[in-house]
Enzyme design. Structure first.
Site, mmCIF file in Angstrom:
data_model
loop_
_atom_site.group_PDB
_atom_site.id
_atom_site.type_symbol
_atom_site.label_atom_id
_atom_site.label_comp_id
_atom_site.label_asym_id
_atom_site.label_seq_id
_atom_site.Cartn_x
_atom_site.Cartn_y
_atom_site.Cartn_z
ATOM 1 N N GLN A 151 0.838 -1.202 0.000
ATOM 2 C CA GLN A 151 0.000 0.000 0.000
ATOM 3 C C GLN A 151 0.871 1.249 0.000
ATOM 4 O O GLN A 151 1.120 1.852 1.038
ATOM 5 C CB GLN A 151 -0.957 0.001 1.205
ATOM 6 C CG GLN A 151 -1.969 1.104 1.099
ATOM 7 C CD GLN A 151 -3.049 1.008 2.150
ATOM 8 O OE1 GLN A 151 -3.165 0.044 2.883
ATOM 9 N NE2 GLN A 151 -3.847 2.036 2.237
ATOM 10 N N PHE A 152 1.315 1.644 -1.204
ATOM 11 C CA PHE A 152 2.202 2.798 -1.329
ATOM 12 C C PHE A 152 1.561 4.072 -0.787
ATOM 13 O O PHE A 152 2.253 5.022 -0.442
ATOM 14 C CB PHE A 152 2.638 2.994 -2.782
ATOM 15 C CG PHE A 152 1.597 3.593 -3.682
ATOM 16 C CD1 PHE A 152 1.564 4.962 -3.902
ATOM 17 C CD2 PHE A 152 0.641 2.787 -4.296
ATOM 18 C CE1 PHE A 152 0.606 5.520 -4.729
ATOM 19 C CE2 PHE A 152 -0.316 3.340 -5.125
ATOM 20 C CZ PHE A 152 -0.344 4.713 -5.337
ATOM 21 N N THR A 153 0.238 4.111 -0.681
ATOM 22 C CA THR A 153 -0.450 5.322 -0.222
ATOM 23 C C THR A 153 -0.128 5.667 1.229
ATOM 24 O O THR A 153 -0.450 6.774 1.679
ATOM 25 C CB THR A 153 -1.975 5.217 -0.415
ATOM 26 O OG1 THR A 153 -2.463 4.093 0.321
ATOM 27 C CG2 THR A 153 -2.324 5.075 -1.889
#
Length: 155
Positions: free
Chosen positions: A78-80
């Site tokens: 989850q790069f966010t």
């Protein structure tokens, strides 16, 4: 590297309506790789996550680790978690590692978690995923490997 841990009774992840990962009691780890992450960040998180005492003992106190209960792990990229929302209305993700680098780093993280003897399931890197979580507690913990470098405040 940033990880958001959720203690769960069970969890699963779907890609295109197919379950690609499913666990029972343990942790869901939403993980993001940063531009400056290193082997030291990886080792710090491995030790911290597997030994963090966030499961209840017989008296209900947080005294038991994931290793102690032989819990299961579901790791979701989850790069966010690297969203920078300080300016404007659209988040910036410039601190996140480029996709190829992030995927390799995350795969190493998963491989090392498996070496601990725990059952580890994953989502699919770069895919749209639907994650079903049965949060236990609820217990949700944020760990940023770079924060270990900051001195602790005395209370």
């Amino acid at each position: 590297m940033r990880c958001l841990l959720q203690r769960v009774t069970k969890a699963s992840v779907r890609v295109e309506d197919k379950v690609v990962g499913k666990i029972g009691r343990g942790l869901v780890i939403f993980a993001a790789v940063g531009q400056r992450d290193s082997e030291e960040d990886l080792q710090y998180l491995l030790d911290k996550i597997t030994n963090l005492r966030i499961f209840p003992d017989e008296s209900g106190r947080f005294n038991v680790s994931l290793l102690d209960i032989q819990g299961e792990l579901l790791v979701i990229s989850q790069f966010t978690l690297f969203a920078d929302t300080r300016k404007g209305r659209r988040p910036s993700f410039t601190e996140a590692a480029p996709p190829k680098e992030a995927e390799a780093f995350l795969n190493r993280f998963v491989d090392l978690l498996r070496v601990s003897g725990l059952r580890v399931e994953t989502g699919r890197f770069g895919e749209h995923m639907e994650v079903e979580i049965y949060n236990d507690g609820p217990v949700t913990i944020w760990i940023d490997s770079k924060e270990r470098e900051r001195p602790r405040r005395s209370v």
